[in-house]
Design a protein around this motif. Sequence first.
Motif, mmCIF file in Angstrom:
data_model
loop_
_atom_site.group_PDB
_atom_site.id
_atom_site.type_symbol
_atom_site.label_atom_id
_atom_site.label_comp_id
_atom_site.label_asym_id
_atom_site.label_seq_id
_atom_site.Cartn_x
_atom_site.Cartn_y
_atom_site.Cartn_z
ATOM 1 N N ASN A 1 12.944 79.535 -3.836
ATOM 2 C CA ASN A 1 13.975 79.961 -4.780
ATOM 3 C C ASN A 1 14.810 78.799 -5.333
ATOM 4 O O ASN A 1 15.799 79.045 -6.039
ATOM 5 N N ARG A 2 14.410 77.567 -4.978
ATOM 6 C CA ARG A 2 15.112 76.361 -5.435
ATOM 7 C C ARG A 2 16.607 76.431 -5.129
ATOM 8 O O ARG A 2 17.447 76.043 -5.930
ATOM 9 N N GLN A 3 16.915 76.922 -3.945
ATOM 10 C CA GLN A 3 18.303 77.018 -3.482
ATOM 11 C C GLN A 3 18.596 75.784 -2.637
ATOM 12 O O GLN A 3 18.472 75.790 -1.419
ATOM 13 N N TRP A 4 18.972 74.705 -3.314
ATOM 14 C CA TRP A 4 19.093 73.408 -2.667
ATOM 15 C C TRP A 4 20.193 73.385 -1.614
ATOM 16 O O TRP A 4 20.009 72.783 -0.548
ATOM 17 N N LYS B 1 20.171 67.607 -1.137
ATOM 18 C CA LYS B 1 21.499 67.174 -1.575
ATOM 19 C C LYS B 1 21.413 66.390 -2.875
ATOM 20 O O LYS B 1 22.261 66.536 -3.751
ATOM 21 N N GLY B 2 20.394 65.564 -3.009
ATOM 22 C CA GLY B 2 20.207 64.817 -4.251
ATOM 23 C C GLY B 2 19.975 65.746 -5.428
ATOM 24 O O GLY B 2 20.489 65.532 -6.525
ATOM 25 N N ASN B 3 19.208 66.810 -5.192
ATOM 26 C CA ASN B 3 18.963 67.786 -6.252
ATOM 27 C C ASN B 3 20.249 68.515 -6.622
ATOM 28 O O ASN B 3 20.506 68.792 -7.799
ATOM 29 N N GLN B 4 21.064 68.814 -5.631
ATOM 30 C CA GLN B 4 22.359 69.433 -5.910
ATOM 31 C C GLN B 4 23.195 68.508 -6.790
ATOM 32 O O GLN B 4 23.835 68.945 -7.742
ATOM 33 N N ASN C 1 16.854 61.988 -4.527
ATOM 34 C CA ASN C 1 16.642 63.340 -5.017
ATOM 35 C C ASN C 1 15.164 63.536 -5.271
ATOM 36 O O ASN C 1 14.395 62.591 -5.282
ATOM 37 N N ASP C 2 14.801 64.765 -5.440
ATOM 38 C CA ASP C 2 13.412 65.111 -5.714
ATOM 39 C C ASP C 2 13.392 66.242 -6.732
ATOM 40 O O ASP C 2 12.728 67.247 -6.559
ATOM 41 N N LYS D 1 8.314 66.214 -6.168
ATOM 42 C CA LYS D 1 7.152 65.436 -5.783
ATOM 43 C C LYS D 1 7.007 65.378 -4.267
ATOM 44 O O LYS D 1 5.895 65.263 -3.755
ATOM 45 N N PHE D 2 8.138 65.411 -3.550
ATOM 46 C CA PHE D 2 8.108 65.205 -2.100
ATOM 47 C C PHE D 2 8.461 66.457 -1.309
ATOM 48 O O PHE D 2 7.881 66.700 -0.261
#
Length: 151
Positions: A48-51, A85-88, A119-120, A124-125
């Motif tokens: 759900n991409r809930q970072w 966290k990087g995505n956030q 971040n990603d 990719k990771f």
Amino acid sequence: MNSNTKIIDLSYLKEMSGNNKDIMVEMVEIFIEQNPEFTEGISSHFENRQWTELGAVAHKAKSSVRIMGMDELGDCLENIEHYSKGNQKIELQQKIEDRHKLNDEDLRIWNNVRNEEVNDIDLKFIPQLVSYFLNQSPIAITELKRAILEI
């Protein structure tokens, strides 16, 4: 990792418990009970991409798996946590650049992630890390169930 390599190493748990077999068994049983929360949370929040939630579950699970001597899984969870966290940070930076007012929750998260350097956002990771964690967890649980009989 070959089939003879164990995922778990209960040396730290043994040392931490003073080699108390009852405490060791109890800690392993608690971990086994918690594992579905970790695996379901990691899987669901990733899908759900809930970072925020993904990072929180990874953070919570990280210390537990390390107590069970699962260092590679601990490193995997640490990476999931940092990438999340990087995505956030990326998402909140976009809100700021778009001049959206951050709500109290966004501000709380921003204060937590503003200095994050990894971040990603392109995923990719994180998929590999999530897959590794989800594939290794059942093997580790099997090893822990066997270990309880040997404690």
